[in-house]
Design an enzyme around this catalytic site. Sequence first.
Site, PDB file in Angstrom:
ATOM      1  N   HIS A  62     -71.070 -33.007 -21.219  1.00  0.00           N
ATOM      2  CA  HIS A  62     -70.270 -31.297 -21.336  1.00  0.00           C
ATOM      3  C   HIS A  62     -70.404 -30.974 -20.185  1.00  0.00           C
ATOM      4  O   HIS A  62     -71.859 -31.234 -19.414  1.00  0.00           O
ATOM      5  CB  HIS A  62     -70.564 -30.740 -22.328  1.00  0.00           C
ATOM      6  CG  HIS A  62     -70.546 -31.100 -23.635  1.00  0.00           C
ATOM      7  ND1 HIS A  62     -70.828 -30.990 -24.611  1.00  0.00           N
ATOM      8  CD2 HIS A  62     -69.149 -31.494 -24.108  1.00  0.00           C
ATOM      9  CE1 HIS A  62     -70.101 -31.695 -25.583  1.00  0.00           C
ATOM     10  NE2 HIS A  62     -69.029 -31.689 -25.778  1.00  0.00           N
ATOM     11  N   GLU A  65     -73.080 -28.104 -18.943  1.00  0.00           N
ATOM     12  CA  GLU A  65     -74.361 -28.447 -18.525  1.00  0.00           C
ATOM     13  C   GLU A  65     -74.909 -29.898 -17.821  1.00  0.00           C
ATOM     14  O   GLU A  65     -75.678 -30.411 -18.671  1.00  0.00           O
ATOM     15  CB  GLU A  65     -74.470 -29.619 -20.694  1.00  0.00           C
ATOM     16  CG  GLU A  65     -73.785 -27.933 -22.096  1.00  0.00           C
ATOM     17  CD  GLU A  65     -73.698 -29.462 -22.582  1.00  0.00           C
ATOM     18  OE1 GLU A  65     -74.136 -30.264 -22.805  1.00  0.00           O
ATOM     19  OE2 GLU A  65     -73.216 -28.378 -23.545  1.00  0.00           O
ATOM     20  N   HIS A 209     -77.598 -32.880 -23.704  1.00  0.00           N
ATOM     21  CA  HIS A 209     -77.663 -31.404 -23.975  1.00  0.00           C
ATOM     22  C   HIS A 209     -78.012 -30.496 -23.726  1.00  0.00           C
ATOM     23  O   HIS A 209     -78.785 -30.660 -23.977  1.00  0.00           O
ATOM     24  CB  HIS A 209     -76.361 -31.577 -25.167  1.00  0.00           C
ATOM     25  CG  HIS A 209     -75.095 -32.531 -25.549  1.00  0.00           C
ATOM     26  ND1 HIS A 209     -73.993 -33.082 -25.194  1.00  0.00           N
ATOM     27  CD2 HIS A 209     -75.316 -34.267 -25.112  1.00  0.00           C
ATOM     28  CE1 HIS A 209     -73.127 -33.871 -25.597  1.00  0.00           C
ATOM     29  NE2 HIS A 209     -74.102 -35.155 -25.509  1.00  0.00           N
ATOM     30  N   GLU A 270     -81.097 -31.208 -27.520  1.00  0.00           N
ATOM     31  CA  GLU A 270     -80.146 -30.090 -26.811  1.00  0.00           C
ATOM     32  C   GLU A 270     -81.448 -29.654 -26.241  1.00  0.00           C
ATOM     33  O   GLU A 270     -82.584 -28.106 -26.359  1.00  0.00           O
ATOM     34  CB  GLU A 270     -79.871 -29.020 -28.234  1.00  0.00           C
ATOM     35  CG  GLU A 270     -78.790 -29.489 -28.625  1.00  0.00           C
ATOM     36  CD  GLU A 270     -77.568 -29.733 -28.013  1.00  0.00           C
ATOM     37  OE1 GLU A 270     -76.799 -28.909 -26.996  1.00  0.00           O
ATOM     38  OE2 GLU A 270     -76.148 -30.316 -28.520  1.00  0.00           O
TER      39      GLU A 270
END
Length: 300
Positions: A62, A65, A209, A270
């Site tokens: 992403h 990110e 992420h 994450e």
Amino acid sequence: MERIVLPRKFDYNESIRIRDKLKKRYPFLVCHSIGKSVCSRDITAYSLGNYKNTVLFAGAFHAQEWLTGLVLLRFLERICESLKARKELSGVDICASLMTKGITIIPCINPDGVEIVLNGAESAGKLSGFVKDISRNDLSKWNANCNGVDINHNFNAGWETLREMETRAGILGPSVRQYGGFAPHSEPETQALVRFCERNHIDHAFAIHSQGEEIYWSYGDNTPENSLTMANIFSVCSGYELVENDSLASHGGFKDWFIEYFMRSAFTIEIGKGENPLPVSQLDEIYERIEEMLVVGAII
Ligand SMILES: [Zn+2]
């Protein structure tokens, strides 16, 4: 020795500067391109140790990110330092481990998206008009590649179900985020990663992420039994919490596809806490918190 991976904006030029310096300082590092993005940027992979049985770490799916790419490169630099000095890393003899198990790091799966976020729509070349149109000149939420496809919605795992969820959420075509493409694996970035995983034996995989300080470890019936045990170990190492998929993050992701297709373990981590893009000044702090988890993840 002066650090190579520094808290700087991680655009394509910076990634090339880091690549060239790492290669020069650590000639044993194997660096190769697994394919090209829509705008022909290289998707670079770094490998160490036994190729035939490797653990994969991939980041920056992403665009917002991009800090995940720097975190993975910092991890790579730390491993290289340890190998060169024949020292342990986070209490682990990484040299011995690399005799039996390899490590492959792909810091940035979505180089075009990151470039758009950091250097503007013009970096999409011929597609810059398209990027401006679908973003309405606001790149602050851009997560896609430069076709307006969210790479982490483009993998062939529950893709049709995800498509229905996207439609219900009003995402009908190319978008700054969360559009899964016209077909699974439609994007060159997705294809490059799929091909790499099919051609090499990946023991288990990590998709990095941001943000949330969370670990996703399951996807459907093919989730291996030991995945939860591994995830619990990672949680103890980092203090990150275990979570299960929900809403628009339930299907179509790399981790989902890897688990379903290979029936081997994969995890989405994450990193950090706050609003994306996380400030680059947090690089050291985030990295230090997760180094042990990454090292254990590489040798487990
Ligand atoms: Zn993400």
